[in-house]
Design a protein around this motif. Structure first.
Motif, PDB file in Angstrom:
ATOM      1  N   ASN A  51      12.925  47.841   0.362  1.00  0.00           N
ATOM      2  CA  ASN A  51      13.157  48.707  -1.082  1.00  0.00           C
ATOM      3  C   ASN A  51      11.848  48.198  -1.937  1.00  0.00           C
TER       4      ASN A  51
ATOM      5  N   ARG B 298       9.275  49.872   0.407  1.00  0.00           N
ATOM      6  CA  ARG B 298       9.519  51.883   0.601  1.00  0.00           C
ATOM      7  C   ARG B 298       9.393  52.282  -0.406  1.00  0.00           C
ATOM      8  N   TYR B 299       9.287  51.644  -1.511  1.00  0.00           N
ATOM      9  CA  TYR B 299       9.701  53.058  -2.833  1.00  0.00           C
ATOM     10  C   TYR B 299       8.290  52.926  -3.904  1.00  0.00           C
TER      11      TYR B 299
ATOM     12  N   ASP C 209       9.838  43.276  -8.365  1.00  0.00           N
ATOM     13  CA  ASP C 209       8.591  43.716  -7.799  1.00  0.00           C
ATOM     14  C   ASP C 209       7.778  44.764  -9.474  1.00  0.00           C
TER      15      ASP C 209
ATOM     16  N   ILE D  74      24.060  51.658  -9.471  1.00  0.00           N
ATOM     17  CA  ILE D  74      23.322  51.529  -8.154  1.00  0.00           C
ATOM     18  C   ILE D  74      24.163  50.999  -6.638  1.00  0.00           C
TER      19      ILE D  74
ATOM     20  N   VAL E 218      24.462  56.143  -3.615  1.00  0.00           N
ATOM     21  CA  VAL E 218      23.841  56.202  -4.878  1.00  0.00           C
ATOM     22  C   VAL E 218      22.260  55.538  -5.006  1.00  0.00           C
ATOM     23  N   ARG E 219      21.460  56.607  -5.491  1.00  0.00           N
ATOM     24  CA  ARG E 219      20.042  56.626  -4.927  1.00  0.00           C
ATOM     25  C   ARG E 219      19.724  57.451  -5.928  1.00  0.00           C
ATOM     26  N   VAL E 220      18.215  57.444  -6.385  1.00  0.00           N
ATOM     27  CA  VAL E 220      17.965  57.026  -7.401  1.00  0.00           C
ATOM     28  C   VAL E 220      17.808  59.374  -7.799  1.00  0.00           C
TER      29      VAL E 220
ATOM     30  N   ASN F 143      13.355  60.502  -2.996  1.00  0.00           N
ATOM     31  CA  ASN F 143      13.458  59.647  -1.354  1.00  0.00           C
ATOM     32  C   ASN F 143      13.755  60.339  -0.581  1.00  0.00           C
TER      33      ASN F 143
ATOM     34  N   GLY G 221      16.342  56.299   3.882  1.00  0.00           N
ATOM     35  CA  GLY G 221      16.849  55.942   2.832  1.00  0.00           C
ATOM     36  C   GLY G 221      18.203  56.283   3.026  1.00  0.00           C
ATOM     37  N   THR G 222      19.616  55.453   3.211  1.00  0.00           N
ATOM     38  CA  THR G 222      20.746  56.030   3.149  1.00  0.00           C
ATOM     39  C   THR G 222      21.628  55.934   1.937  1.00  0.00           C
ATOM     40  N   GLY G 223      20.597  55.202   1.291  1.00  0.00           N
ATOM     41  CA  GLY G 223      22.374  54.693  -0.126  1.00  0.00           C
ATOM     42  C   GLY G 223      22.870  53.323   0.014  1.00  0.00           C
TER      43      GLY G 223
ATOM     44  N   GLY H  40      21.993  50.560   1.578  1.00  0.00           N
ATOM     45  CA  GLY H  40      21.517  48.991   1.640  1.00  0.00           C
ATOM     46  C   GLY H  40      21.888  47.843   0.953  1.00  0.00           C
ATOM     47  N   LEU H  41      22.152  48.464  -0.943  1.00  0.00           N
ATOM     48  CA  LEU H  41      22.198  47.510  -1.787  1.00  0.00           C
ATOM     49  C   LEU H  41      24.094  47.569  -1.676  1.00  0.00           C
TER      50      LEU H  41
HETATM   51  P1  ADP Z   1      18.134  52.947   0.507  1.00  0.00           P
HETATM   52  O1  ADP Z   1      19.096  53.005   1.360  1.00  0.00           O
HETATM   53  O2  ADP Z   1      18.352  54.571  -0.714  1.00  0.00           O
HETATM   54  O3  ADP Z   1      17.786  52.215  -0.129  1.00  0.00           O
HETATM   55  P2  ADP Z   1      19.395  51.184  -0.989  1.00  0.00           P
HETATM   56  O4  ADP Z   1      21.081  51.234  -1.566  1.00  0.00           O
HETATM   57  O5  ADP Z   1      18.752  50.214  -0.240  1.00  0.00           O
HETATM   58  O6  ADP Z   1      19.733  52.192  -0.444  1.00  0.00           O
HETATM   59  O7  ADP Z   1      18.899  51.500  -2.507  1.00  0.00           O
HETATM   60  C1  ADP Z   1      19.091  52.589  -3.797  1.00  0.00           C
HETATM   61  C2  ADP Z   1      18.148  53.623  -4.709  1.00  0.00           C
HETATM   62  O8  ADP Z   1      17.661  51.848  -5.217  1.00  0.00           O
HETATM   63  C3  ADP Z   1      17.288  54.077  -3.361  1.00  0.00           C
HETATM   64  O9  ADP Z   1      17.551  54.904  -2.550  1.00  0.00           O
HETATM   65  C4  ADP Z   1      16.055  53.678  -4.264  1.00  0.00           C
HETATM   66  O10 ADP Z   1      15.444  54.732  -4.992  1.00  0.00           O
HETATM   67  C5  ADP Z   1      16.573  52.605  -5.410  1.00  0.00           C
HETATM   68  N1  ADP Z   1      15.793  50.940  -4.861  1.00  0.00           N
HETATM   69  C6  ADP Z   1      16.017  50.335  -4.995  1.00  0.00           C
HETATM   70  N2  ADP Z   1      15.476  49.966  -4.868  1.00  0.00           N
HETATM   71  C7  ADP Z   1      14.542  49.968  -5.508  1.00  0.00           C
HETATM   72  C8  ADP Z   1      12.845  48.752  -5.917  1.00  0.00           C
HETATM   73  N3  ADP Z   1      12.581  48.185  -5.340  1.00  0.00           N
HETATM   74  N4  ADP Z   1      11.549  50.420  -6.137  1.00  0.00           N
HETATM   75  C9  ADP Z   1      12.565  51.409  -6.739  1.00  0.00           C
HETATM   76  N5  ADP Z   1      13.328  51.899  -6.055  1.00  0.00           N
HETATM   77  C10 ADP Z   1      14.303  51.463  -5.765  1.00  0.00           C
END
Ligand code: ADP
Length: 474
Positions: free
Chosen positions: A372, A375-376, A400, A413, A418-420, A425, A430-432, A434-435
């Protein structure tokens, strides 16, 4: 609660007592007032011996007494009844001195259902006795005399005061006992109902309350038990449908995974084979390839998530030195970080910190957080990983200084999908999920995954996992 009800009852009893005391005083005053009015009009007082007395008894007017149900007797100095009419109170024509004295004494006695008004005429030397039957009478009066000895007065006053104090003490004791008994009859069932409600709140839907009563509490008990039965049934139903939903999701994601990866694989194969010679098909193949890969990634994550929720999921925990483990994970991450131009900084202690870890699952957590960050965030972002110990837990900080997550979204989150913001994105793949997968894995380890948004700069995640003693082995 118990005491409050008891005090409430006590207060009520004291108020009731004071009210009854006031009522008694009122009735007493009323009776004495009414008594004085009534007594003026009673026959015995209207036609008293004094009012009809004459010097010669033969001149006495007895008509009114007889007409009003009374009687008149005249006794001379030799105790002979020389005149008798109406009610005969003596019942004899001739009396001895003792008999007449007895009559005089008894006529004043309590409980005699007649009123005798006896008057002696010194001029005529006879006794005039006027008798009326008593209608109804309550002998109650307070008698006192100012001339009495002050010592006697004091003694009587003390006895009176002690009597009143004893009476009040007794009354207070009764009020306390009675209010306690009555309050217990209310607090006991209330307590049972409260306990039941508390257990219900804690999720024990099998709870039922039995009060063994037939009053309003029994109605409350029945309503409570009905409610508990309904909640229990509905919860079981919901749990069942939730399990069915999870099962379905697991099955679907599992069943779709293979055909989709085969589509992706064949699309890739086609791309490689027809690379040079078929320029018209190529763009379509690229689209198929890209989208099937995205769908495949989504399905893989859905499948992982469903697996984590499955009742059959369990971790393969093993005692691990987290510091060593982290060094290894960071080493694995290095190539992708360098490729993305991320500046890294690892602060992992040299000593050993042990924890029970399923390395395969925990890898997903670290890789997801690091991916993440890559990627972001733009090139040049600094990613730091450090480990500290506090209160029997290891705190792994993954931080970070990138674009960060707005605090409005940060709250949710960790929820699935849930994605920002989708435009930000788009294209990240991403799928939303991962977290939320990462959070579930850490929680399955008995730990916590938290996002610290206080810094206002970039993202700071904490993985908190319990530490075990070095001597412990798996
Ligand atoms: P995804 O598969 O979209 O990455 P996650 O659940 O891992 O799903 O993350 C959810 C959202 O949180 C992401 O879509 C991203 O917008 C935001 N995000 C996660 N980690 C970071 C990060 N280190 N910096 C900025 N945004 C982040």
């Amino acid at each position: 609660m118990k005491n409050r009800i008891f005090h409430e009852f006590l207060k009520n009893y004291v108020v009731v007592f004071l009210m009854s005391l006031l009522a008694a005083i009122f009735v007493f005053v009323f009776l004495s007032f009414a008594g004085s009015i009534i007594s003026k009009n009673l026959m015995k007082n209207v036609y008293s011996a004094d009012s009809i007395m004459k010097d010669d008894y033969r001149d006495i007017e007895t008509g009114s007494v007889i007409e009003n149900g009374g009687g008149v007797q005249v006794v001379n100095s030799k105790y002979q009844v020389v005149y008798s009419e109406g009610i005969d109170a003596i019942g004899k024509r001739h009396l001895t001195a003792e008999e007449f004295t007895d009559f005089l004494v008894q006529s004043k006695g309590k409980g005699v259902p007649y009123h005798y008004d006896i008057k002696y005429s010194s001029k005529g030397d006879f006794w005039l006795i006027v008798t009326f039957p008593t209608s109804i009478r309550l002998d109650f009066s307070l008698v006192y005399n100012n001339e009495a000895e002050s010592k006697d007065m004091k003694l009587v006053a003390i006895v009176f005061a002690v009597g009143i104090v004893l009476y009040l003490l007794l009354l207070a004791a009764f009020a306390v006992i009675f209010s306690r008994v009555t309050s217990v009859r209310i607090t006991k069932p209330l307590q049972k109902l409260c306990e039941g409600t508390q257990r219900l709140r804690e999720g024990d839907y099998s709870v039922r309350v039995e009060l063994g009563l037939t009053n309003e509490f029994a109605q409350l008990q029945d309503t409570f038990n009905d409610m508990a039965v309904r909640i229990e049934e509905e919860t079981a139903l919901r749990k069942q449908s939730e399990e069915e939903r999870k099962r379905m999701l697991l099955d679907i994601s599992h069943d779709l995974k293979n055909p989709l990866s085969s589509v992706a694989g064949y699309a890739e194969l086609c791309l490689k084979r027809y690379e040079a010679d078929n320029e018209t098909i190529r763009p379509y193949l690229e689209i198929i390839h890209k989208n099937s890969q995205r769908a495949s990634h989504l399905l893989t994550q859905l499948f992982e998530m469903s697996q984590l929720e499955s009742p059959f999921f369990s971790l393969k925990l093993c005692k691990t030195d987290i510091c060593e483990y982290l060094r290894q994970v960071c080493g694995e991450l290095l190539p992708s970080l360098e490729q993305a131009g991320i500046v890294y900084n690892f602060e992992i202690p040299e000593y050993e910190v042990y924890s029970m870890i399923d390395e395969v699952q925990m890898n997903r957590v670290f890789h997801n957080l690091a991916e993440n960050a890559v990627r972001y965030n733009p090139e040049g972002t600094i990613l730091s990983v450090s480990l500290t110990e506090k209160d029997g837990c290891a705190y792994v900080e993954i931080k970070d200084n990138g674009i960060g997550i707005p605090s409005a979204v940060a709250r949710d989150i960790f929820k699935p999908f849930v994605r920002v913001d989708d435009s930000r994105n788009s294209g990240t793949g991403g799928t939303g999920l991962g977290l939320s997968i990462a959070k579930r894995i850490v929680e399955a380890h008995g730990g916590k995954l938290v996002l610290n948004t206080d810094t206002g700069l970039g993202c700071t995640f904490f993985i908190v996992i319990p530490i075990i003693q070095d001597s412990f082995s798996c």
